[in-house]
Design an enzyme around this catalytic site. Structure first.
Site, mmCIF file in Angstrom:
data_model
loop_
_atom_site.group_PDB
_atom_site.id
_atom_site.type_symbol
_atom_site.label_atom_id
_atom_site.label_comp_id
_atom_site.label_asym_id
_atom_site.label_seq_id
_atom_site.Cartn_x
_atom_site.Cartn_y
_atom_site.Cartn_z
ATOM 1 N N TYR A 159 2.249 14.314 0.318
ATOM 2 C CA TYR A 159 2.244 14.988 1.620
ATOM 3 C C TYR A 159 2.557 16.480 1.464
ATOM 4 O O TYR A 159 3.256 17.069 2.280
ATOM 5 C CB TYR A 159 3.230 14.313 2.586
ATOM 6 C CG TYR A 159 2.989 12.814 2.681
ATOM 7 C CD1 TYR A 159 1.858 12.328 3.332
ATOM 8 C CD2 TYR A 159 3.867 11.891 2.098
ATOM 9 C CE1 TYR A 159 1.611 10.962 3.402
ATOM 10 C CE2 TYR A 159 3.627 10.529 2.161
ATOM 11 C CZ TYR A 159 2.497 10.072 2.808
ATOM 12 O OH TYR A 159 2.241 8.726 2.871
ATOM 13 N N GLU B 212 0.822 -1.214 0.000
ATOM 14 C CA GLU B 212 0.000 0.000 0.000
ATOM 15 C C GLU B 212 0.858 1.268 0.000
ATOM 16 O O GLU B 212 0.868 2.025 0.958
ATOM 17 C CB GLU B 212 -0.969 0.006 1.191
ATOM 18 C CG GLU B 212 -0.317 -0.303 2.521
ATOM 19 C CD GLU B 212 -1.304 -0.331 3.682
ATOM 20 O OE1 GLU B 212 -2.355 -0.973 3.535
ATOM 21 O OE2 GLU B 212 -0.999 0.301 4.710
ATOM 22 N N ARG C 254 6.726 19.945 4.939
ATOM 23 C CA ARG C 254 7.754 18.911 5.100
ATOM 24 C C ARG C 254 9.124 19.450 5.535
ATOM 25 O O ARG C 254 9.740 18.893 6.424
ATOM 26 C CB ARG C 254 7.871 18.072 3.823
ATOM 27 C CG ARG C 254 6.550 17.404 3.425
ATOM 28 C CD ARG C 254 6.708 16.367 2.335
ATOM 29 N NE ARG C 254 7.361 15.182 2.851
ATOM 30 C CZ ARG C 254 8.611 14.848 2.622
ATOM 31 N NH1 ARG C 254 9.359 15.607 1.847
ATOM 32 N NH2 ARG C 254 9.117 13.770 3.150
ATOM 33 N N CYS D 25 4.919 33.475 10.430
ATOM 34 C CA CYS D 25 5.624 34.019 11.592
ATOM 35 C C CYS D 25 6.150 32.901 12.485
ATOM 36 O O CYS D 25 5.660 32.682 13.601
ATOM 37 C CB CYS D 25 4.709 34.957 12.361
ATOM 38 S SG CYS D 25 4.507 36.483 11.479
HETATM 39 N N1 LLP Z 1 0.149 2.561 4.905
HETATM 40 C C1 LLP Z 1 0.023 3.115 6.096
HETATM 41 C C2 LLP Z 1 -0.677 2.399 7.147
HETATM 42 C C3 LLP Z 1 0.576 4.381 6.371
HETATM 43 O O1 LLP Z 1 0.454 4.905 7.574
HETATM 44 C C4 LLP Z 1 1.236 5.069 5.324
HETATM 45 C C5 LLP Z 1 1.820 6.395 5.560
HETATM 46 C C6 LLP Z 1 1.343 4.450 4.072
HETATM 47 C C7 LLP Z 1 0.782 3.200 3.891
HETATM 48 C C8 LLP Z 1 2.023 5.090 2.901
HETATM 49 O O2 LLP Z 1 3.358 5.361 3.134
HETATM 50 P P1 LLP Z 1 4.279 5.912 1.929
HETATM 51 O O3 LLP Z 1 4.386 4.860 0.857
HETATM 52 O O4 LLP Z 1 3.677 7.148 1.414
HETATM 53 O O5 LLP Z 1 5.594 6.173 2.533
HETATM 54 N N2 LLP Z 1 3.985 13.022 6.086
HETATM 55 C C9 LLP Z 1 5.146 12.185 5.958
HETATM 56 C C10 LLP Z 1 4.780 10.758 5.622
HETATM 57 C C11 LLP Z 1 3.833 10.124 6.606
HETATM 58 C C12 LLP Z 1 3.399 8.761 6.197
HETATM 59 C C13 LLP Z 1 2.291 8.267 7.026
HETATM 60 N N3 LLP Z 1 1.836 6.959 6.687
HETATM 61 C C14 LLP Z 1 6.082 12.789 4.920
HETATM 62 O O6 LLP Z 1 5.758 13.823 4.350
HETATM 63 O O7 LLP Z 1 7.174 12.282 4.696
#
Ligand code: LLP
Length: 876
Positions: free
Chosen positions: A855, A755, A794, A825
């Protein structure tokens, strides 16, 4: 080749005078005709600069090992003779390639080799015999080279190194070190230079060999040829010693582990010594000392790429400001921890303990001490550390203390001048180490290194991250162009380099889309391409898109069309996907919430999507919601991973998942609620590059699944990293696919689900915004943008890197470093530090922030009551 390679002509070249240039070439550089042509060219070029030239060579590739094999077969005379014949054949062949008649060049050496193989001393491999035998490799390669270069018109003379390098003899030397691992004098005898010069002004000699005072052949041992060149350099007080090798120089990290490692253009002797000693294999640490003593510049160059700048090591570089120059690592470190049993305060205790190490021939490297414990490290490259030696050492230490051996460990070392004055810049690095088990920290008394000993298994994965942190914190001052050259990727990674991002060629189309307010633009073909890349991994049974990365309706529709299901974390996301994708079947939707309220589970149940629970709480307190459902359990495999601490979702510190050891109450609660557990799930973090993490997770989930019995699918989550820096390598999709295929083959009974979020959308998105002001304050230039941490969180939240370009002046040259800041600010409202936007950057220019598709918009907020950025898509 990249344009950023410094022109050697503009580099601080050691002044060519009438003094000698010593050029050393290793085994691979003397094993092909074309390489010898290169040697001829380089030697002629140095000679044309006016000074005499000495070429020092190693044996032809593989020959020293072949000679060693003859030694190792002592007792098997037939094998020894056959070994010698194979070496003769190799040289006959090579002489043929060089167009030489071998007999006059090597006939006498062949006779010597055959005589040594048949020598009665061969039966017991007497040590002086070993030295004579080992010397033949260099004697033969230098003779062949001399003959070939002469045949090509170079007036070169052959010199026997043993006539000039004199071994130092020490009182308590073992026979082995007296013959096979000698050091040589670096101070010339009176008249040495004149006598040496009489042999000619273009000479070739051997690395690795010297003579003792009795006139016998002695071997320099490991790193021998580099060290020979350094000895000659010192004795002749040469203008420079050039070590020609097969890498472009010394780097700020091992480029195989950290492709972004920067070439170190200039180092002082002490730093180079420290880097060579703590892991870099380019130069043998022994070869720096002789040059340092006599202040002879040492230059590491690349035979295949003679126009590359290389690394220059001299005394001048010591004036540079403090900074980390390199991060290196040594594997195979053994720690011996000695716990007091009441004898600690006794006079002579440590002397007794260390005497035991001496008795076993073990030299101690790092030391950590406390009132009741002393822990030391043994470096395998300096010690013969095997389990017999360790067992014997432990038995000997037993009467003094309780001994514990901790292995295998790795020592990660930060090297640079003035380490203590850099501590304030190392907070992220220290935090990173803090997440691992650090067994020992040691700071060298010369203030040149800071070493952390960790478990060997984690070290390699940490290096790229630590290297990035050192640059981001400016502890590694890569803007010092006199010291830091281009990255390995820029120099050598052209084949592996990514193609230009989609937006590079589309500035004309993007510029008019940039309104006054910040706007995200998503390139749908890039999303489609990433989706298809993942769909090509045949062993994956189902793919879900984690919509939290970017829930734009056009992206959701595209991915559903491409066969993806959707993974949602909240009721908001659930309602959104059904609204955005008409006709979406609930079976294609996963609900993976975290600490969600009861009402959300109830709504998810009503929608008919597949639910995940990651604690027993919902099952115990709201059993009726789960009656008759097929559930997925989210497991915490006990460790997390990812680009920042804040995105690691596994391990004790994380709120997610059920600990693998405490599943019984959940299984009971599920049974009591009338739910069936049919799937296991784990997502350990985001921005992961090492496929080994998913392998570990899957293996763990599969073994838990075997124990539960009712499981049919295993979901290994998302987390695939994307390259944010322009020179970062792509995610290794082939490696990921191979790791998953291996697992699927081991556990074919479980359907494999993934996923990912970021991987599908990050590179498809850019944020366009306008320059508001350009301001200089106290020597820092700042370019202000209409978008700040409100539009893209980020950088402020994770210190994340996003490439920032001035789209209005895409072709302008990079300018002076500037911090790129937003209008919020908060001091953390910085989108990038020390970025080289064009000097002409001005109000209203359009700036593009790259790799912002994941994100980005979805985490934007209205802080300071600034409106949310708008979004736009490009269909082709
Ligand atoms: N599955 C679950 C249960 C998750 O919590 C997440 C991401 C994903 C899949 C997908 O992960 P990805 O393939 O996108 O790495 N805001 C942070 C990333 C937080 C990810 C949270 N969970 C950033 O900007 O790096």
């Amino acid at each position: 080749m990249s344009a950023s390679v410094t022109d050697p002509a503009t580099r601080p070249t050691p002044a060519p005078t009438a003094s000698w240039s010593v050029l050393k070439f290793g085994g691979t550089s003397v094993s092909k005709r074309s390489r010898w042509d290169n040697i001829g060219k380089l030697a002629a070029a140095r000679r044309a600069e006016g000074g005499p030239v000495l070429v020092v060579v190693s044996a032809v590739s593989g020959i020293t090992n072949a000679l060693q094999a003859i030694i190792d077969s002592a007792g098997d005379a037939a094998k020894q003779v056959e070994g010698a014949e194979a070496i003769v054949r190799r040289h006959v062949e090579f002489a043929g390639e060089l167009g030489l008649d071998v007999e006059p060049v090597l006939g006498a050496r062949f006779a010597e080799l055959r005589a040594l193989a048949a020598d009665p001393r061969a039966a017991t491999a007497e040590i002086p015999w070993q030295a004579e035998l080992l010397s033949l490799g260099e004697l033969m390669s230098s003779a062949l080279g001399a003959a070939y270069l002469r045949s090509q018109g170079h007036p070169i003379s052959w010199v026997d190194a043993r006539e000039h390098l004199r071994a130092i003899e020490l009182p308590h030397q073992s026979a082995w070190s007296r013959h096979l691992s000698v050091n040589c004098h670096t101070t010339p005898e009176p008249g040495f230079a004149e006598r040496f010069a009489q042999q000619g002004d273009l000479l070739i000699t051997q690395g690795f060999i010297a003579r003792d005072s009795a006139g016998r052949t002695a071997i320099l041992g490991r790193g021998g040829s580099d060290t020979s060149a350094a000895y000659f350099g010192a004795l002749l007080k040469a203008a420079r010693v050039e070590i020609w090798t097969d890498v472009p120089g010394m780097f700020s990290a091992n480029p195989r582990q950290v492709p972004q490692a920067r070439l170190l253009s200039r180092l002082d002797y002490e730093e180079a010594q420290e880097i060579a000693t703590t892991g870099a294999k380019v130069l043998h640490p022994r070869c720096i000392g002789p040059c340092r003593e006599r202040r002879v510049p040492l230059w590491v160059r690349d035979t295949e790429r003679p126009d590359f700048p290389g690394t220059l090591i001299d005394a001048v570089a010591a004036d540079a400001p403090p900074g980390v120059k390199a991060i290196s690592s040594r594997r195979g470190i053994v720690l011996v921890s000695m716990e007091s049993i009441g004898m600690w305060q006794q006079v002579g205790f440590l002397a007794d303990v260390f005497e035991r190490f001496r008795a076993h021939g073990l030299s101690v490297d790092l030391i950590g001490s406390a009132e009741s414990n002393v822990t030391v490290s043994l470096d395998p490259s300096e010690n013969l550390v095997n389990s017999n030696v360790l067992d014997a050492l432990c038995a000997d230490l037993e009467p003094f203390c309780r001994v514990k051996v901790i292995a295998p460990c790795a020592a990660i070392t930060l090297v640079g001048r003035g380490m203590r004055s850099l501590l304030h810049k190392l907070s992220d690095v220290l935090a990173e180490f803090g997440r691992e088990r650090v067994h020992l920290i040691s700071q060298s008394s010369n203030d040149l290194n800071l070493t952390f000993v960790v478990d060997e298994a984690v070290a390699e994965g940490m290096l790229p991250k630590l290297h990035g942190m050192l640059i981001a914190s400016t502890a590694m001052p890569v803007d010092e162009t006199a010291v830091f050259g281009p990255s390995w990727l820029e120099l050598c990674g052209n084949e592996a380099k990514r193609s230009a991002p989609w937006w590079r060629a589309r500035a004309d189309e993007l510029l008019p889309r940039a309104g006054d307010a910040p706007r995200y633009v998503y390139h749908l073909p890039t999303v489609r391409q990433r989706a298809r890349d993942l769909a090509a991994i045949a062993c994956v049974d189902r793919r879900y898109y984690a919509i939290k990365a970017n829930p734009h309706p056009a992206i959701l529709r595209l991915l559903v069309e491409e066969g993806f299901g959707l993974e949602c974390v909240s009721i908001g996301e659930l309602e959104h996907v059904f609204a955005a994708v008409p006709g979406l079947e609930p079976a294609r939707v996963l609900f993976t919430p975290s600490f969600a309220p009861r009402a959300e589970y109830a709504r998810a149940r009503a929608l008919g999507v597949r639910m995940t629970v990651d604690s027993a709480y919902p099952l115990i307190h709201w059993p009726e919601i789960f009656r008759g459902t097929a559930l997925v359990l989210r497991i915490d495999p006990g460790f997390g991973s990812g680009h920042h601490e804040k995105v690691r979702t596994g391990g004790k510190g994380a709120k997610f998942g059920l600990p693998a050891s405490g599943l019984a109450p959940v299984l009971d609660a599920a049974r009591a609620a009338g739910a069936r557990i049919t799937g296991l799930h784990a997502h350990i973090g985001s921005g992961v590059f090492d496929a080994g993490h998913w392998r570990t997770v899957y293996a763990q989930l599969a073994s838990i699944a075997d124990g539960i019995g009712s499981i049919d699918s295993i979901d290994v989550g998302g987390g695939l990293g994307v390259p944010y820096e322009p020179d970062a390598p792509d995610f290794d999709l082939a490696g990921y696919a191979a790791a998953l295929a291996e697992l699927k083959q081991a556990y074919p009974q479980y359907a494999l689900w993934i996923e990912p979020g970021r991987f599908l959308v990050a590179e498809a998105g850019v944020l366009l915004t306008r320059v508001t002001q350009v301001v200089e304050k106290s020597g820092v230039r700042r370019v202000g943008l209409a978008a700040g941490m409100n539009a893209l969180m980020r950088p402020a939240l994770y210190g994340a890197y996003h490439e920032i370009v001035n789209l209005s002046r895409l072709d302008a040259a990079p300018g002076a470093p500037a911090d790129v800041v937003g209008p919020i600010c908060e001091s953390s409202d910085v989108l990038g530090r020390r970025r080289r936007l064009p000097n002409a950057t001005a109000e209203d220019d359009v700036v593009l922030i790259a790799t912002a598709g994941a994100y980005g918009a979805v985490m934007a907020n209205t802080y300071n009551l600034r409106p949310l950025p708008s979004e736009d898509v490009l269909d082709d």
